[in-house]
Enzyme design. Sequence first.
Site, PDB file in Angstrom:
ATOM      1  N   LYS A   4      40.530 -44.815 -29.980  1.00 47.73           N
ATOM      2  CA  LYS A   4      40.864 -43.554 -29.121  1.00 47.73           C
ATOM      3  C   LYS A   4      40.679 -44.309 -27.640  1.00 47.73           C
ATOM      4  O   LYS A   4      39.849 -44.878 -27.458  1.00 47.73           O
ATOM      5  CB  LYS A   4      39.264 -42.604 -29.239  1.00 47.73           C
ATOM      6  CG  LYS A   4      39.389 -41.772 -30.332  1.00 47.73           C
ATOM      7  CD  LYS A   4      38.343 -40.701 -30.285  1.00 47.73           C
ATOM      8  CE  LYS A   4      38.089 -40.052 -31.583  1.00 47.73           C
ATOM      9  NZ  LYS A   4      36.930 -38.941 -31.543  1.00 47.73           N
TER      10      LYS A   4
ATOM     11  N   TYR B 108      42.763 -37.290 -24.561  1.00 46.84           N
ATOM     12  CA  TYR B 108      42.496 -38.226 -25.520  1.00 46.84           C
ATOM     13  C   TYR B 108      43.859 -38.717 -26.119  1.00 46.84           C
ATOM     14  O   TYR B 108      44.917 -37.775 -26.366  1.00 46.84           O
ATOM     15  CB  TYR B 108      42.025 -37.710 -26.893  1.00 46.84           C
ATOM     16  CG  TYR B 108      40.412 -36.970 -26.678  1.00 46.84           C
ATOM     17  CD1 TYR B 108      39.553 -37.855 -27.586  1.00 46.84           C
ATOM     18  CD2 TYR B 108      40.270 -35.746 -26.129  1.00 46.84           C
ATOM     19  CE1 TYR B 108      38.075 -37.264 -27.409  1.00 46.84           C
ATOM     20  CE2 TYR B 108      38.706 -35.354 -26.158  1.00 46.84           C
ATOM     21  CZ  TYR B 108      37.910 -36.281 -26.876  1.00 46.84           C
ATOM     22  OH  TYR B 108      36.639 -35.777 -26.941  1.00 46.84           O
TER      23      TYR B 108
ATOM     24  N   ASP C 119      28.856 -28.992 -34.635  1.00 44.19           N
ATOM     25  CA  ASP C 119      28.337 -30.258 -34.040  1.00 44.19           C
ATOM     26  C   ASP C 119      26.856 -30.007 -34.106  1.00 44.19           C
ATOM     27  O   ASP C 119      26.253 -31.092 -34.107  1.00 44.19           O
ATOM     28  CB  ASP C 119      28.747 -30.467 -32.538  1.00 44.19           C
ATOM     29  CG  ASP C 119      30.152 -30.943 -32.488  1.00 44.19           C
ATOM     30  OD1 ASP C 119      30.804 -31.237 -33.582  1.00 44.19           O
ATOM     31  OD2 ASP C 119      30.787 -30.776 -31.368  1.00 44.19           O
TER      32      ASP C 119
ATOM     33  N   HIS D 142      31.686 -37.527 -33.200  1.00 42.60           N
ATOM     34  CA  HIS D 142      32.959 -37.595 -34.054  1.00 42.60           C
ATOM     35  C   HIS D 142      33.362 -38.761 -34.386  1.00 42.60           C
ATOM     36  O   HIS D 142      33.707 -39.543 -33.763  1.00 42.60           O
ATOM     37  CB  HIS D 142      34.142 -36.367 -33.653  1.00 42.60           C
ATOM     38  CG  HIS D 142      33.416 -34.917 -33.215  1.00 42.60           C
ATOM     39  ND1 HIS D 142      33.983 -34.540 -32.128  1.00 42.60           N
ATOM     40  CD2 HIS D 142      32.704 -34.328 -33.658  1.00 42.60           C
ATOM     41  CE1 HIS D 142      33.581 -33.235 -32.099  1.00 42.60           C
ATOM     42  NE2 HIS D 142      32.567 -33.011 -33.297  1.00 42.60           N
TER      43      HIS D 142
END
Length: 176
Positions: A72, A132, A168, A62
């Site tokens: 991130k 995250y 996905d 992603h």
Amino acid sequence: MIFIPGKIKGVFIIEPEKHVDGRGFFARMWCQDEFESKGLKPKLVQCNISFNSNKGTLRGMHYQTKPYEEAKLIRCTRGAIYDVVLDLRVQSPTFGQWMAVELTAENHRIVYVPEGCVHGFQTLEDNTEAFYQMSEFHHPASARGIRWNDPAFAIVWPGAEPILSDKDRSYPDFIL
């Protein structure tokens, strides 16, 4: 914090600099000044948890497009993950390359993923949780993905038949 450069430009594996005593240890895992001194984006606006019931679950790959690209920080807080970063920055000397690192609750490592890179992971244990921190808010219209087994990148995953979401699984082949 110990910043270890990854094989992809701008990616860092961050290990705790532990201060140990009879109770255990203490370690700082995020500091705006230290991130800025490494040229990293220290802005954090959103935190998420990904809980995965089954070993072999694959989430990714992603990213978000401009102007909503996001950096991130990823840490495994329970279990273990095989964490993958893919460089999609056309001007980068590591464009098209990928790297992987094992993150576990026991090793306390964090991976810093810079803007313009794609991220995903596969769980190595049942009941695994990833935490995250992002530099940008989730923006659904800018969300994109690369299929986990796209032949353009030949990412090597530890599990033969991953557990995937329909989304996905359905990303098309990458075309530059």
